[in-house]
Design an enzyme around this catalytic site. Structure first.
Site, PDB file in Angstrom:
ATOM      1  CE  LYS A  70      39.039 102.383  38.834  1.00  0.00           C
ATOM      2  NZ  LYS A  70      40.134 101.430  38.671  1.00  0.00           N
ATOM      3  CD  GLU A 120      32.710  98.145  36.346  1.00  0.00           C
ATOM      4  OE1 GLU A 120      33.072  98.674  35.287  1.00  0.00           O
ATOM      5  OE2 GLU A 120      33.486  97.475  37.050  1.00  0.00           O
ATOM      6  CG  HIS A 162      37.620  96.192  46.407  1.00  0.00           C
ATOM      7  ND1 HIS A 162      36.914  95.099  45.993  1.00  0.00           N
ATOM      8  CD2 HIS A 162      36.713  97.028  46.972  1.00  0.00           C
ATOM      9  CE1 HIS A 162      35.640  95.261  46.290  1.00  0.00           C
ATOM     10  NE2 HIS A 162      35.490  96.414  46.892  1.00  0.00           N
ATOM     11  NE  ARG A 209      50.624 101.263  38.790  1.00  0.00           N
ATOM     12  CZ  ARG A 209      50.134 100.184  39.363  1.00  0.00           C
ATOM     13  NH1 ARG A 209      50.892  99.117  39.542  1.00  0.00           N
ATOM     14  NH2 ARG A 209      48.875 100.109  39.739  1.00  0.00           N
TER      15      ARG A 209
HETATM   16  P1  ADP Z   1      41.439  99.874  41.569  1.00  0.00           P
HETATM   17  O1  ADP Z   1      41.836 100.629  40.334  1.00  0.00           O
HETATM   18  O2  ADP Z   1      40.986 100.757  42.683  1.00  0.00           O
HETATM   19  O3  ADP Z   1      42.469  98.861  41.990  1.00  0.00           O
HETATM   20  P2  ADP Z   1      39.877  97.939  40.060  1.00  0.00           P
HETATM   21  O4  ADP Z   1      38.839  98.429  39.120  1.00  0.00           O
HETATM   22  O5  ADP Z   1      41.183  97.503  39.478  1.00  0.00           O
HETATM   23  O6  ADP Z   1      40.133  99.061  41.180  1.00  0.00           O
HETATM   24  O7  ADP Z   1      39.282  96.749  40.939  1.00  0.00           O
HETATM   25  C1  ADP Z   1      39.935  96.232  42.066  1.00  0.00           C
HETATM   26  C2  ADP Z   1      39.160  95.032  42.595  1.00  0.00           C
HETATM   27  O8  ADP Z   1      37.805  95.418  42.914  1.00  0.00           O
HETATM   28  C3  ADP Z   1      39.006  93.888  41.621  1.00  0.00           C
HETATM   29  O9  ADP Z   1      40.110  93.015  41.628  1.00  0.00           O
HETATM   30  C4  ADP Z   1      37.752  93.214  42.160  1.00  0.00           C
HETATM   31  O10 ADP Z   1      38.034  92.454  43.316  1.00  0.00           O
HETATM   32  C5  ADP Z   1      36.896  94.386  42.597  1.00  0.00           C
HETATM   33  N1  ADP Z   1      35.969  94.824  41.517  1.00  0.00           N
HETATM   34  C6  ADP Z   1      36.130  95.893  40.701  1.00  0.00           C
HETATM   35  N2  ADP Z   1      35.099  95.987  39.827  1.00  0.00           N
HETATM   36  C7  ADP Z   1      34.277  94.955  40.079  1.00  0.00           C
HETATM   37  C8  ADP Z   1      33.040  94.488  39.506  1.00  0.00           C
HETATM   38  N3  ADP Z   1      32.453  95.120  38.499  1.00  0.00           N
HETATM   39  N4  ADP Z   1      32.480  93.359  40.020  1.00  0.00           N
HETATM   40  C9  ADP Z   1      33.061  92.709  41.057  1.00  0.00           C
HETATM   41  N5  ADP Z   1      34.218  93.105  41.642  1.00  0.00           N
HETATM   42  C10 ADP Z   1      34.822  94.205  41.170  1.00  0.00           C
END
Ligand code: ADP
Length: 496
Positions: free
Chosen positions: A116, A200, A235, A291
């Site tokens: 990330k 973040e 999430h 993917r």
């Molecule tokens: P992963 O790779 O584990 O799936 P992501 O970064 O794609 O994680 O985030 C998955 C979910 O987590 C997002 O759809 C959102 O609901 C929540 N999320 C992630 N980062 C944030 C953020 N900075 N603020 C609010 N919600 C977040």
């Protein structure tokens, strides 16, 4: 085009890929673990090979064994599906060594997008808006406190190698920060073998909106429109829809161009997804998945593009079969993930034997499933057993169609997320499209009450339906009768 493709995956996605292969006249090879010996996908393939014990590390994650089967079966390509090896850069390297084509992007792209911190850095330099935060791992607590103050609370501590919603902690004040960093580091180390975490800004009521990308090896990159995936628990996505209810032509143009730019900046070739968080009119890059995604069917339905066929064509060296101007969105599609989980017990995983199974059908209904009547759901893998997907001309009509399709879906013997989806389709706020990633938590009480009603209604209805399923004893009797008939036939043939 390839002659034979090995699918290094299981369940519904393995079958989905096999369907695309069959339509392109490509042979398919399944690999299965001990627990999947009787799985539908293993029977569905043209050839199937056992690759070891049930635990993923001894089967679906065993690259050497998978390559060995690919060579033995004469497969000229491997499709990794999603999960397992889909974002493992070593698989690509091993494929290259053995002259097998991986249906996926290059190893270096997988590595940079799988991290990330690296992906955010790359996207920022490509001019894509990213969520404010650090672009290096946290090494020092004082520095972390300073960063969090400068971003402003709440903040989110995330594992750089994270995925599947694991390894994220929201922090509302300074006192919680140290503990959140330490616990995220330890989860990250055990789940991903990498303890790097970063901070973040935590966006309070965002929507998760993502863009499907298709790119070939000749530099042609397009987006295949948007999906909204804000209905999540822990999430992780539960319901996805295409298009997003808030999408306008202007927003699609802006977000879609950013997604295309993101893919172009890393010379991407394959299907992929650029995920964004959308908040108060602004959107921010979240991550890129290199993917095919679980929720790809809703995009296929509203655009008419077969994304898996496109993946196969791209990997075999063909150009994209369509350009950006060919992409348009018709109607509305919704996908409900049917998981073997008990939604009334905090979505706790459930396994066991499916003692009754009837899947829905009719106009505008698609079921991508890996299960059948009398199938035992193994405990070793993720809990998703099928995906119910519907289409109609408007969002409201699609919700009503989903309601109807869910009412036809009967799965007996294991608890599933069907009651949750039924409750959601009745929710006034869901129907009004008032979505954000906290919807399920914010509506917990209402959804739970509705689910309790649903469970009682279903019990009555399913009790009436039970008589339409063949009783177990009868199934056993029929199997024995067929077996002895076949024996007799063989004996008679031998005697002749
Ligand atoms: P992963 O790779 O584990 O799936 P992501 O970064 O794609 O994680 O985030 C998955 C979910 O987590 C997002 O759809 C959102 O609901 C929540 N999320 C992630 N980062 C944030 C953020 N900075 N603020 C609010 N919600 C977040």
């Amino acid at each position: 085009m390839f002659n034979k493709v090995l699918i290094a995956n299981r369940g519904e996605i393995a079958i989905r890929v096999m369907r695309a292969c069959r339509e392109l006249d490509v042979q398919s090879v399944a690999v299965y673990s001990d627990a999947d010996k009787y799985s539908l996908f293993a029977k569905f393939a043209d050839e199937a090979y056992s690759i070891g014990e049930s635990s993923p590390s001894k089967s679906y994650l065993n690259i050497d064994k998978i390559i060995e089967v690919a060579e033995k079966s004469g497969a000229d390509a491997i499709h990794p599906g999603y999960g397992f090896l889909a974002e493992n850069s070593r698989l690509g390297k091993e494929c290259e060594k053995h002259g097998i084509k991986l249906i996926g992007p290059s190893g270096s792209v997988i590595e940079s997008m799988g991290d990330k911190i690296t992906s955010k850095k790359l996207m920022r330099s490509a001019g894509i808006p990213v969520i404010p935060g650090t672009d290096k791992g946290i090494s020092d607590i004082d520095e972390a406190v300073e960063i969090a103050e400068s971003i402003g609370y709440p903040v989110i501590v995330k594992a750089s190698a994270g995925g599947g919603g694991i390894g994220m902690r929201t922090v509302y004040e300074k006192d919680e920060l140290v503990r959140a960093i330490e616990s995220t580091q330890s989860v990250a180390a055990s789940a991903f073998g990498n303890s790097t975490v970063f901070i973040e800004k935590y966006l309070e009521e965002p929507r998760h909106i993502e863009f499907q990308i298709m790119a070939d090896e000749y530099g042609n990159t397009i987006h295949v429109a948007d999906r909204e995936c804000s209905i999540q628990r822990r999430h992780q996505k539960l319901i996805e829809e295409a298009p997003s209810p808030i999408m306008t032509e202007d927003l699609r143009e802006r977000m879609g161009s950013a997604a295309v730019k993101a893919a172009e900046s890393i010379n991407y070739a394959n299907a992929g997804t650029v995920e964004f968080l959308y908040s108060n009119g602004d959107f921010y890059f979240l991550e890129m998945n290199t993917r095919i995604q679980v929720e790809h069917p809703i995009t296929e339905i509203v655009t008419g593009i077969d994304l898996v066929q496109e993946q196969l064509k791209i990997a075999s060296g063909k150009e994209l079969s369509c350009s950006q101007k060919d992409i348009s969105v018709t109607g509305h599609a919704i996908e409900c993930r049917i998981n073997a989980e008990n939604p009334l017990k905090d979505f706790s995983p459930n396994s066991g034997k499916i003692t009754g199974y009837r899947s829905p059908g009719g106009h505008g209904v698609r079921v991508d499933s890996g299960v059948y009547m009398n199938y035992s759901i193994p405990t070793f893998y993720d809990s998703m057993i099928s995906k119910l997907i519907v289409w109609d001309r408007t969002r409201t009509a699609a919700i009503d169609r989903m309601k109807r399709a869910l009412s036809e879906y009967v799965i007996l013997g294991v608890k599933t997320t069907i009651p949750f989806h039924k409750a959601m389709m009745r929710s006034a706020d869901f129907r009004a499209g008032k979505l954000n990633t906290h919807f399920v938590d914010e509506h917990h009480k209402g959804i739970t009450e509705e689910m309790e009603k649903v469970v009682i209604e279903d019990k009555e209805r399913w009790n009436r339906l039970k008589s339409t399923f063949l009783p177990q004893k009868k199934v056993a009797a029929i199997t024995t009768a067929v077996g002895s008939y076949m024996n007799n036939v063989q004996i008679q043939q031998k005697e002749k």
